[in-house]
Design an enzyme around this catalytic site. Structure first.
Site, mmCIF file in Angstrom:
data_model
loop_
_atom_site.group_PDB
_atom_site.id
_atom_site.type_symbol
_atom_site.label_atom_id
_atom_site.label_comp_id
_atom_site.label_asym_id
_atom_site.label_seq_id
_atom_site.Cartn_x
_atom_site.Cartn_y
_atom_site.Cartn_z
ATOM 1 N N SER B 146 19.343 36.473 12.056
ATOM 2 C CA SER B 146 18.847 35.683 12.296
ATOM 3 C C SER B 146 19.028 34.109 13.388
ATOM 4 C CB SER B 146 18.683 34.597 10.570
ATOM 5 O OG SER B 146 19.550 34.562 10.021
ATOM 6 N N GLY B 149 18.071 30.782 14.172
ATOM 7 C CA GLY B 149 17.205 30.830 12.905
ATOM 8 C C GLY B 149 15.569 29.973 14.113
ATOM 9 N N LYS B 151 13.237 32.320 15.448
ATOM 10 C CA LYS B 151 12.048 32.756 14.862
ATOM 11 C C LYS B 151 12.229 33.040 13.346
ATOM 12 C CE LYS B 151 13.060 35.152 19.118
ATOM 13 N NZ LYS B 151 14.573 35.198 19.412
ATOM 14 N N ASP B 213 15.556 40.946 15.452
ATOM 15 C CA ASP B 213 16.041 40.369 16.965
ATOM 16 C C ASP B 213 17.661 40.623 17.539
ATOM 17 O OD1 ASP B 213 14.715 39.036 19.614
ATOM 18 O OD2 ASP B 213 16.499 37.108 18.634
ATOM 19 N N CYS B 266 16.892 39.379 23.790
ATOM 20 C CA CYS B 266 16.683 38.925 25.067
ATOM 21 C C CYS B 266 17.794 39.735 26.573
ATOM 22 C CB CYS B 266 17.754 37.686 25.002
ATOM 23 S SG CYS B 266 19.019 37.647 24.401
HETATM 24 C C1 LIG Z 1 20.037 37.142 19.269
HETATM 25 S S1 LIG Z 1 20.368 36.148 18.286
HETATM 26 C C2 LIG Z 1 19.182 36.357 17.397
HETATM 27 C C3 LIG Z 1 18.001 34.368 17.396
HETATM 28 C C4 LIG Z 1 17.145 34.428 17.011
HETATM 29 N N1 LIG Z 1 16.635 35.144 15.683
HETATM 30 C C5 LIG Z 1 16.717 33.489 17.154
HETATM 31 O O1 LIG Z 1 15.394 33.323 17.151
HETATM 32 O O2 LIG Z 1 17.100 31.690 16.758
HETATM 33 C C6 LIG Z 1 21.394 37.719 16.799
HETATM 34 C C7 LIG Z 1 22.101 36.939 16.117
HETATM 35 O O3 LIG Z 1 22.741 38.449 15.217
HETATM 36 C C8 LIG Z 1 23.956 37.648 14.592
HETATM 37 N N2 LIG Z 1 24.822 39.365 14.578
HETATM 38 C C9 LIG Z 1 25.271 40.430 15.296
HETATM 39 N N3 LIG Z 1 25.755 41.476 14.491
HETATM 40 C C10 LIG Z 1 25.148 41.165 13.123
HETATM 41 C C11 LIG Z 1 24.915 42.425 12.368
HETATM 42 N N4 LIG Z 1 25.599 43.020 12.587
HETATM 43 N N5 LIG Z 1 24.215 41.834 11.628
HETATM 44 C C12 LIG Z 1 23.202 40.994 11.168
HETATM 45 N N6 LIG Z 1 23.270 39.893 11.782
HETATM 46 C C13 LIG Z 1 24.062 40.182 13.535
HETATM 47 C C14 LIG Z 1 24.606 36.943 15.809
HETATM 48 O O4 LIG Z 1 25.757 36.043 15.316
HETATM 49 C C15 LIG Z 1 23.260 36.217 16.239
HETATM 50 O O5 LIG Z 1 23.436 35.246 15.069
#
Ligand SMILES: C[S@@+](CC[C@H](N)C(=O)[O-])C[C@H]1O[C@@H](n2cnc3c(N)ncnc32)[C@H](O)[C@@H]1O
Lengths: 152, 336
Positions: B146, B149, B151, B213, B266
């Site tokens: 998330s 944040g 989304k 995401d 992305c």
């Molecule tokens: C692409 S970003 C998300 C962007 C967010 N959805 C937004 O719209 O602002 C991916 C996020 O997933 C987190 N992440 C990485 N591995 C993860 C996992 N196994 N479980 C949960 N979160 C994870 C990362 O730290 C990062 O903050």
């Protein structure tokens, strides 16, 4: 983490001229922060029963600092709509406050803690007011510029 | 061997063997990309490859999402116009605007309206996944990855702060950002948990909708961060794939029957996009719901000799040279 009732916070907000809790939220306490939410209480209680690390539930509203309770920015929006200690200042003065500066205005006020609002009546800062010979000194305690300085 | 392991193993040699020709070397050198990347682009972009590569050096038009939880969007348009910003509405989005013109000062991220939480600065394509998932008031929604944040707070807007969003973030150092955004934007229906998405079954709940995401290479963000032209090695893609598949399966298990999941990244890497969604269709029995009414190219149905389920053309991809946005992949899946 535990569920808490709004009544116990009324006193802390009284100094801002609030005669009741300004928002219709269920409150939860995590660490030293009181959060407010409109999320489904059954679901929230379900999560609380699990062994997971809850970081926040809804909006951070109040912070416990020693024995005092300090209102946080997200509560400011609600307080500015329903509490009476409002101080409205022109936008050019507000800008100074958002840069963390103290300003002196010629008006006088009969309260010490207030909610600073701008020309659109939007909440901008929690302030302390001090009487001075030539008016009132306005000291920002916490202002929305915090989101740029510390919000990350 | 787990199903995920054998799936990855089966695809490994096709996906990760590269035939680098002198022409590929020339193009990679000209645009400053790694050779293996260009080899793949030629495969799925064909004669648009150079258009794509050169568009990665051009700045993208900035965009914002008006926060209808705090302000009337018409009023926001007016207030930002008074400061010298000129906005045009993104036609397919409920809250998105392109920022066509900005004054020298203040910057978009330093206006009083920003501090008041009246908008969120967000890439145009990042606004697609929540619109496609379309969570409704009162539903129980899971955001599996998330922070910061963008989304999560968009979904809260679509839900009008009603119902519950359980937002999960694995990296503790990224919690501060999402907390600040939730507070600034006045979002009151999010429970934020510090845990990894793989563990969501511990919550003992079934969700109406899930946003995955996924953490990814960010191969769609090159126009915003040129270092990504050379940052990701094939080995990194393999690691991302494993995480993405594990998160997908964990999400699938806690999605109610009849519920929807959006898988997005992305990244324009098929390894992180269609390869993952194809697993959802073929191994989990999920159905792709065709996305309509949003500009984008169709999902790929084959790549490097691998045939994906034809349904994957219902997913969408965005590119800087075609949609003038960051590169993104979005797919809507249903658990039957
Ligand atoms: C692409 S970003 C998300 C962007 C967010 N959805 C937004 O719209 O602002 C991916 C996020 O997933 C987190 N992440 C990485 N591995 C993860 C996992 N196994 N479980 C949960 N979160 C994870 C990362 O730290 C990062 O903050």
């Amino acid at each position: 983490m535990r569920k808490v009732r709004t009544e116990q916070f009324s006193r802390a907000l009284h100094e801002y001229g609030c005669d009741r809790f300004p928002a219709n939220f269920e409150l939860y306490e995590i660490g030293d922060i009181i959060y407010g939410t409109m999320g489904d209480p059954n679901i929230l209680e379900g999560i609380m029963r699990r062994d997971v690390k809850v970081e926040m539930i809804g909006l951070p509203l109040l912070l416990r600092r020693g024995r005092k309770l300090v209102p946080l920015l997200a509560l400011g929006d609600y307080m500015a709509k329903s509490c009476s200690h409002r101080v409205r200042l022109p936008d050019r003065i507000i800008e100074k406050i958002l840069y963390g500066r103290t300003v002196t205005v010629k008006e006088t006020y009969n309260f010490r803690k207030g909610l600073l609002i701008d020309g659109h009546s939007d909440f901008v800062a929690f302030i302390t007011l001090r009487s001075r010979k030539k008016g009132t000194e306005i000291i920002p305690d916490l202002d929305i510029g915090w989101y740029l300085r510390a919000g990350g | 061997m787990s199903e995920i392991d054998s799936y990855l193993k089966n695809h490994e040699s096709l996906l990760y063997t590269y035939h680098i020709t002198p022409e590929i070397k020339r193009i990679a050198d000209k645009y400053g990309f790694l050779e293996y990347m260009v080899e793949r682009y030629l495969e799925f972009l064909g004669d648009q490859t150079e258009d794509f590569l050169s568009s990665c050096s051009l700045p993208l038009t900035k965009s914002i999402r008006c926060n209808s939880l705090k302000v009337n969007c018409g009023e926001l348009e007016k207030r930002l116009a008074d400061r010298g910003f000129s906005l045009t509405k993104i036609w397919w989005s409920r809250f998105g605007y392109r920022v066509e013109k900005s004054p020298p000062r203040p910057s978009l991220g330093a206006t009083v309206e920003y501090m008041k939480g009246f908008y969120y600065i967000q890439g145009e394509a990042s606004m697609i996944p929540p619109e496609v998932l379309s969570p409704r008031e009162g539903e129980l929604v899971l955001d599996m990855a998330s922070s910061p944040g963008g989304k999560t707070t968009h979904m809260a807007q679509l839900m009008n702060n009603r119902g519950t969003i359980v937002a999960v973030e694995k990296n503790p150092s990224r919690l501060r950002k999402i907390k600040s955004n939730i507070s600034r934007l006045g979002v009151s229906n999010v429970v934020l948990l510090s845990m990894s998405g793989e563990e969501v079954s511990r919550l003992g709940m079934e969700f109406d909708r899930i946003l995955l995401d996924a953490p990814c290479s960010g191969e769609g963000l090159i126009p915003l961060d040129p270092s990504r032209k050379t940052k990701t090695a094939p080995e990194d893609l393999k690691n991302f794939q494993r995480t993405q598949l594990t998160l997908l399966v964990s999400g699938f298990r806690v999605l109610r029957r009849g519920g929807f999941m959006v898988y997005s990244t992305c990244s324009i890497a098929p390894e992180e996009d269609e390869v993952i969604v194809d697993f959802a269709v073929k191994y989990l029995g999920m159905k792709v719901e065709r996305i309509h009414g949003i500009p984008g190219e169709r999902g790929l149905t084959s790549f490097k000799g691998i045939s994906f389920s034809p349904e994957l053309s219902g997913c969408i991809r965005t590119y800087p040279h075609l949609q003038y946005t960051e590169g993104f992949f979005i797919c809507l899946l249903k658990k039957e």
